[in-house]
Design an enzyme around this catalytic site. Sequence first.
Site, PDB file in Angstrom:
ATOM      1  N   ASN A  10       1.043  -1.237  -0.049  1.00  0.00           N
ATOM      2  CA  ASN A  10       0.115   0.058   0.061  1.00  0.00           C
ATOM      3  C   ASN A  10       1.019   1.297   0.016  1.00  0.00           C
ATOM      4  OD1 ASN A  10      -1.821   2.243   0.307  1.00  0.00           O
ATOM      5  ND2 ASN A  10      -2.566   1.248   2.361  1.00  0.00           N
ATOM      6  N   ARG A  91      -2.588  -1.998  -3.227  1.00  0.00           N
ATOM      7  CA  ARG A  91      -4.029  -1.278  -2.950  1.00  0.00           C
ATOM      8  C   ARG A  91      -3.956  -0.122  -3.631  1.00  0.00           C
ATOM      9  NH1 ARG A  91      -5.149   2.726   1.496  1.00  0.00           N
ATOM     10  NH2 ARG A  91      -7.568   2.963   1.225  1.00  0.00           N
ATOM     11  N   HIS A 180     -12.818   2.749   0.433  1.00  0.00           N
ATOM     12  CA  HIS A 180     -13.107   1.906   1.484  1.00  0.00           C
ATOM     13  C   HIS A 180     -13.598   0.398   1.083  1.00  0.00           C
ATOM     14  CE1 HIS A 180     -12.945   4.920   4.983  1.00  0.00           C
ATOM     15  NE2 HIS A 180     -11.661   4.713   4.752  1.00  0.00           N
ATOM     16  N   GLY A 210     -13.271   4.516  11.017  1.00  0.00           N
ATOM     17  CA  GLY A 210     -11.510   4.772  11.545  1.00  0.00           C
ATOM     18  C   GLY A 210     -11.265   6.208  11.407  1.00  0.00           C
ATOM     19  N   ARG A 241     -11.797  15.451   8.638  1.00  0.00           N
ATOM     20  CA  ARG A 241     -12.590  15.742   7.522  1.00  0.00           C
ATOM     21  C   ARG A 241     -13.989  15.985   7.825  1.00  0.00           C
ATOM     22  NH1 ARG A 241     -11.210  10.571   3.892  1.00  0.00           N
ATOM     23  NH2 ARG A 241      -9.171   9.943   5.198  1.00  0.00           N
ATOM     24  N   GLY A 331     -10.973   1.145  13.307  1.00  0.00           N
ATOM     25  CA  GLY A 331     -10.469   1.529  14.653  1.00  0.00           C
ATOM     26  C   GLY A 331     -11.410   1.940  15.740  1.00  0.00           C
ATOM     27  N   GLY A 333     -15.026   1.983  15.195  1.00  0.00           N
ATOM     28  CA  GLY A 333     -16.181   0.829  15.173  1.00  0.00           C
ATOM     29  C   GLY A 333     -15.824  -0.324  15.823  1.00  0.00           C
ATOM     30  N   GLU A 334     -14.741  -0.864  15.966  1.00  0.00           N
ATOM     31  CA  GLU A 334     -14.312  -1.937  16.693  1.00  0.00           C
ATOM     32  C   GLU A 334     -14.208  -1.952  18.138  1.00  0.00           C
ATOM     33  OE1 GLU A 334     -10.931  -3.582  14.637  1.00  0.00           O
ATOM     34  OE2 GLU A 334     -11.895  -3.297  12.593  1.00  0.00           O
ATOM     35  N   ASN A 335     -13.715  -0.484  18.476  1.00  0.00           N
ATOM     36  CA  ASN A 335     -13.236  -0.257  19.749  1.00  0.00           C
ATOM     37  C   ASN A 335     -13.974   0.679  20.754  1.00  0.00           C
ATOM     38  OD1 ASN A 335     -10.723  -1.727  19.774  1.00  0.00           O
ATOM     39  ND2 ASN A 335     -10.061  -0.355  18.173  1.00  0.00           N
ATOM     40  N   GLU A 385      -8.000  -5.458   5.561  1.00  0.00           N
ATOM     41  CA  GLU A 385      -7.860  -5.020   4.260  1.00  0.00           C
ATOM     42  C   GLU A 385      -6.779  -5.720   3.512  1.00  0.00           C
ATOM     43  OE1 GLU A 385      -8.696  -0.824   5.796  1.00  0.00           O
ATOM     44  OE2 GLU A 385      -9.626  -0.531   3.658  1.00  0.00           O
TER      45      GLU A 385
HETATM   46  P1  AMP Z   1      -8.183   3.239  11.828  1.00  0.00           P
HETATM   47  O1  AMP Z   1      -8.117   4.281  10.812  1.00  0.00           O
HETATM   48  O2  AMP Z   1      -9.062   2.257  11.281  1.00  0.00           O
HETATM   49  O3  AMP Z   1      -6.809   2.671  12.110  1.00  0.00           O
HETATM   50  O4  AMP Z   1      -8.870   3.927  13.033  1.00  0.00           O
HETATM   51  C1  AMP Z   1      -8.215   5.094  13.754  1.00  0.00           C
HETATM   52  C2  AMP Z   1      -9.074   5.431  14.832  1.00  0.00           C
HETATM   53  O5  AMP Z   1      -9.335   4.451  15.673  1.00  0.00           O
HETATM   54  C3  AMP Z   1      -8.622   6.749  15.719  1.00  0.00           C
HETATM   55  O6  AMP Z   1      -9.481   7.878  15.616  1.00  0.00           O
HETATM   56  C4  AMP Z   1      -8.418   6.095  17.116  1.00  0.00           C
HETATM   57  O7  AMP Z   1      -8.575   7.108  18.137  1.00  0.00           O
HETATM   58  C5  AMP Z   1      -9.518   5.110  17.213  1.00  0.00           C
HETATM   59  N1  AMP Z   1      -9.098   3.943  18.011  1.00  0.00           N
HETATM   60  C6  AMP Z   1      -8.152   3.057  18.042  1.00  0.00           C
HETATM   61  N2  AMP Z   1      -8.180   2.445  19.112  1.00  0.00           N
HETATM   62  C7  AMP Z   1      -9.330   2.737  19.759  1.00  0.00           C
HETATM   63  C8  AMP Z   1      -9.736   2.564  21.055  1.00  0.00           C
HETATM   64  N3  AMP Z   1      -9.296   1.376  22.045  1.00  0.00           N
HETATM   65  N4  AMP Z   1     -10.822   3.157  21.534  1.00  0.00           N
HETATM   66  C9  AMP Z   1     -11.353   4.043  20.950  1.00  0.00           C
HETATM   67  N5  AMP Z   1     -10.919   4.535  19.698  1.00  0.00           N
HETATM   68  C10 AMP Z   1      -9.720   4.009  19.164  1.00  0.00           C
END
Ligand code: AMP
Length: 399
Positions: A10, A91, A180, A210, A241, A331, A333-335, A385
């Site tokens: 990527n 990618r 995405h 994310g 953004r 990031g 959505g998962e956390n 991905e």
């Molecule tokens: P990504 O672009 O998928 O890597 O996501 C990045 C985003 O995920 C950032 O805004 C981080 O703050 C958020 N993130 C990562 N880990 C956590 C967590 N444990 N709790 C809340 N937000 C998280």
Amino acid sequence: MSSATVLVINAGSSTIKYQLLDPATAEAIAGGIVERIGEDMGLVEHRYNGVEHSENIHIGDHGDGLREVLRLFEAHGPHLADANIVAVGHRVVQGGSVFPHPTLIDDHVLEQIRDLIPLAPLHNPGHVKGIEVARELFADVPHVAIFDTSFFQTLPEAAYTYALPRELAAQHSIRRYGFHGTSHQYVSEQAAMLLGRDYKDIKQIVAHLGSGASISAVKNGEAVETSMGLTPLEGLVMGTRTGDMDPAIVLHLQREAGMSADEVNTVLNKQSGLKGLCGENDFRELLRMIDEGNHEATVAFDVYVHRLVKYVGSYMAVLGGLPDVITFTAGVGENNALIRERVAQALAGFGVRIDPEVNNVRSKEARVVSAPDSTVTIAVIPTNEELAIARQTMDLIGQ
Ligand code: AMP
């Protein structure tokens, strides 16, 4: 190491992320990142066998960067000669209307990706450089381009058409492309598997939250709507953004604030979103500020959730009824359990119920977080991905 592997690359404008994967087992064998290409001092990081090596080193251009990747493999393992790399998957963010599928790269395809640079000035130039150098360094294996936009080439005309003068839009290739796509496709396929349902037989909403964020509606295995548009700026509120806003704001800023097109572009892409609203774009930090009673952070979070809920509601209408599943990924959505809880609360009138206990459990696994009596399943599925790119690469070369 004997089973067939794929090297996923990527290449961005000043970074190269890479991962060596075994698509059959989903194992990420090694990977890393080359950063700050072209700056005085660059940074390389390489992970293998649970050990991470990082070094500061000058990296002049993408050629230097990829040669550095080869050196890191030889220095820290695994040796590429023994890695059985059968293909390289690249990618590519923007495939325009030209590439509805993963595509084997030859000189002509590379030229077409170059021709799409006006539609992705921040991304495609880096991809082109990465592909050129990688084809030289890995000359014996096929190279495949996987496009972020391909999954959305199935959008109905009514969904991808902007209400601009037809000829003007056609002349400048203006339409909704969506981004995405690799993630939305992978996650929607995984969601069907998690539910034990046929992918071609269910209605889904996928929220990829994310640092960039987008949401899609997927019906019977095909994307029917998505929030990102001509560029990845449209749609949800993101880290830096704006997402959706009245397009006249652009003109207002140019006329009243005396900003140039480039200055407005920087404001909308890099200084807006959560960062613009409260000075912070990292969600972990944002939550801490909310806990401390920071008003701006609280409003930023509310704006983020409000936009998300608006999209979920409109996508229910687009899907013609309640989806079978709403999936959160990436990031945030998962956390972030709170976002999922707030969306579910907003949809309570539709019979959507989250299970608060399950929702608050931290996990890296795909899982259902809705209550058994919820009308819609709410799922959390880690996106991957690189694995999706490796698998699509393998499928294309027929291995
Ligand atoms: P990504 O672009 O998928 O890597 O996501 C990045 C985003 O995920 C950032 O805004 C981080 O703050 C958020 N993130 C990562 N880990 C956590 C967590 N444990 N709790 C809340 N937000 C998280």
